[in-house]
Each structure stands twice: as C-alpha cells, then as structure tokens.
Design a protein around this motif. Sequence first.
Motif, PDB file in Angstrom:
ATOM      1  N   GLY A  33      34.517 102.200  44.775  1.00 58.18           N
ATOM      2  CA  GLY A  33      35.452 101.693  43.786  1.00 58.18           C
ATOM      3  C   GLY A  33      35.302 102.335  42.420  1.00 58.18           C
ATOM      4  O   GLY A  33      36.201 102.261  41.612  1.00 58.18           O
ATOM      5  N   LEU A  34      34.155 102.950  42.128  1.00 58.65           N
ATOM      6  CA  LEU A  34      33.960 103.563  40.816  1.00 58.65           C
ATOM      7  C   LEU A  34      34.510 104.984  40.741  1.00 58.65           C
ATOM      8  O   LEU A  34      34.915 105.424  39.689  1.00 58.65           O
ATOM      9  N   ALA A  35      34.468 105.707  41.839  1.00 58.88           N
ATOM     10  CA  ALA A  35      34.908 107.092  41.816  1.00 58.88           C
ATOM     11  C   ALA A  35      35.389 107.491  43.201  1.00 58.88           C
ATOM     12  O   ALA A  35      34.974 106.912  44.195  1.00 58.88           O
ATOM     13  N   LYS A  36      36.235 108.477  43.243  1.00 60.41           N
ATOM     14  CA  LYS A  36      36.692 109.028  44.513  1.00 60.41           C
ATOM     15  C   LYS A  36      35.785 110.198  44.851  1.00 60.41           C
ATOM     16  O   LYS A  36      35.707 111.176  44.116  1.00 60.41           O
ATOM     17  N   GLU A  37      35.042 110.073  45.930  1.00 64.26           N
ATOM     18  CA  GLU A  37      34.113 111.118  46.358  1.00 64.26           C
ATOM     19  C   GLU A  37      34.805 112.057  47.345  1.00 64.26           C
ATOM     20  O   GLU A  37      35.653 111.619  48.127  1.00 64.26           O
TER      21      GLU A  37
ATOM     22  N   GLN B  68      24.798 100.824  53.714  1.00 62.13           N
ATOM     23  CA  GLN B  68      24.733  99.769  52.697  1.00 62.13           C
ATOM     24  C   GLN B  68      26.058  99.595  51.963  1.00 62.13           C
ATOM     25  O   GLN B  68      26.223  98.651  51.191  1.00 62.13           O
ATOM     26  N   GLY B  69      26.985 100.546  52.159  1.00 63.69           N
ATOM     27  CA  GLY B  69      28.299 100.413  51.540  1.00 63.69           C
ATOM     28  C   GLY B  69      28.532 101.278  50.323  1.00 63.69           C
ATOM     29  O   GLY B  69      29.437 101.019  49.540  1.00 63.69           O
ATOM     30  N   TRP B  70      27.723 102.294  50.113  1.00 63.33           N
ATOM     31  CA  TRP B  70      27.920 103.213  48.990  1.00 63.33           C
ATOM     32  C   TRP B  70      27.537 104.615  49.418  1.00 63.33           C
ATOM     33  O   TRP B  70      27.181 104.844  50.569  1.00 63.33           O
TER      34      TRP B  70
ATOM     35  N   ASN C 217      29.216 103.398  60.309  1.00 64.48           N
ATOM     36  CA  ASN C 217      30.495 103.731  60.930  1.00 64.48           C
ATOM     37  C   ASN C 217      31.594 102.798  60.450  1.00 64.48           C
ATOM     38  O   ASN C 217      32.733 103.213  60.234  1.00 64.48           O
ATOM     39  N   ALA C 218      31.261 101.524  60.259  1.00 66.49           N
ATOM     40  CA  ALA C 218      32.248 100.542  59.767  1.00 66.49           C
ATOM     41  C   ALA C 218      32.612 100.820  58.300  1.00 66.49           C
ATOM     42  O   ALA C 218      33.741 100.564  57.888  1.00 66.49           O
ATOM     43  N   ASN C 219      31.672 101.361  57.529  1.00 65.41           N
ATOM     44  CA  ASN C 219      31.910 101.622  56.104  1.00 65.41           C
ATOM     45  C   ASN C 219      32.581 102.965  55.841  1.00 65.41           C
ATOM     46  O   ASN C 219      33.138 103.182  54.767  1.00 65.41           O
ATOM     47  N   TRP C 220      32.462 103.879  56.793  1.00 64.94           N
ATOM     48  CA  TRP C 220      32.975 105.239  56.605  1.00 64.94           C
ATOM     49  C   TRP C 220      34.427 105.330  57.038  1.00 64.94           C
ATOM     50  O   TRP C 220      34.754 104.846  58.113  1.00 64.94           O
ATOM     51  N   PRO C 221      35.315 105.956  56.291  1.00 66.27           N
ATOM     52  CA  PRO C 221      35.155 106.650  55.016  1.00 66.27           C
ATOM     53  C   PRO C 221      35.496 105.781  53.800  1.00 66.27           C
ATOM     54  O   PRO C 221      35.663 106.326  52.700  1.00 66.27           O
ATOM     55  N   LYS C 222      35.610 104.478  53.978  1.00 66.09           N
ATOM     56  CA  LYS C 222      35.983 103.595  52.859  1.00 66.09           C
ATOM     57  C   LYS C 222      35.074 103.776  51.637  1.00 66.09           C
ATOM     58  O   LYS C 222      35.517 103.617  50.517  1.00 66.09           O
ATOM     59  N   VAL C 223      33.803 104.118  51.866  1.00 63.32           N
ATOM     60  CA  VAL C 223      32.851 104.249  50.744  1.00 63.32           C
ATOM     61  C   VAL C 223      33.199 105.409  49.815  1.00 63.32           C
ATOM     62  O   VAL C 223      32.679 105.476  48.709  1.00 63.32           O
ATOM     63  N   LEU C 224      34.080 106.293  50.240  1.00 66.25           N
ATOM     64  CA  LEU C 224      34.470 107.420  49.397  1.00 66.25           C
ATOM     65  C   LEU C 224      35.391 107.001  48.257  1.00 66.25           C
ATOM     66  O   LEU C 224      35.530 107.725  47.282  1.00 66.25           O
ATOM     67  N   ASN C 225      36.023 105.854  48.386  1.00 67.35           N
ATOM     68  CA  ASN C 225      36.983 105.388  47.360  1.00 67.35           C
ATOM     69  C   ASN C 225      36.307 104.606  46.269  1.00 67.35           C
ATOM     70  O   ASN C 225      35.352 103.955  46.440  1.00 67.35           O
TER      71      ASN C 225
END
Length: 138
Positions: free
Chosen positions: A9-13, A88-90, A130-138
């Motif tokens: 949520g802080l940066a787009k990776e 861990q979600g980041w 796997n559940a967090n990827w690729p959502k953690v990039l946003n």
Amino acid sequence: MFIGLVSSGLAKEPPIYTPTFSNVAVSGYDAVAYFTQQKPVKGDPKFSTEYMGAKWQFSTAENRDKFVKNPEQFAPQYGGYCAWAVAQGWTASGDPTLWKIVNDKLYLNYDKDKQQKWEADIPGNIKKANANWPKVLN
C-alpha cells in the motif's frame, strides 16, 4: 532491521526485485546455476537477457539459453523478493546467497534470521506467500 522493506500500500514495487540503482535481477547471479550447480554463481553481463523488465545475467550462454526457453522454471519465486517477507504480507530484498530449492522452485530470503523463520514452516510459509503474491507489490 529490514532495509528496503516496503509495506503493501505504500509503494508500487516492480514484479522482479532489483537492487536500488540497478535493473539486474538476482543481484547478477545466474538463476539457472542454482539448479544445475546447486550453488549461487555470479553471472556475466555478456550472457544476459531481459525478462519482466529486468536484466538477467548468466555464467554461460547455455544457462542463458535454458532460461530464455523457460524462465518460469528458473526465476526465483515472488520475483526474487524475500519469501518469508512475502509470506508476512510485505516485500523485502532477496539475498541470492540465502536460497533454497523446494519442489523445483527457487526461493530467496532477506537474511539468515528470516531464512531460519521461513525454513521453520516451509509449506505453511509458501502457502501464505502464494496467497499474498502479487498483491504485496501494490
């Protein structure tokens, strides 16, 4: 301390982790060598290719050609970001010297402490990542 830690949520990776001021994936290590030589091997810029917006370097033309034919087989999971952090979600940088192949997939970790935490429950951490990827990039 997590240097390079990015909270979702802080940066787009980018989808492939590359060090600051670089566009080279896996910090210049040969992604194929983990599978063929069972160790990290530095790549050579003369054996390189582009994939998913990053430059990938290999120790031999043969390894580069193997990667080009099937990059999903050799590229580290979660774009080379730390597998434990993604669980861990980041995101956090992946260290190419802290690696493990599980079920024919390459995983990198940020540091030895995070690698030990990831290895304490590899199946559970892979499931969470796997559940967090690729959502953690946003």
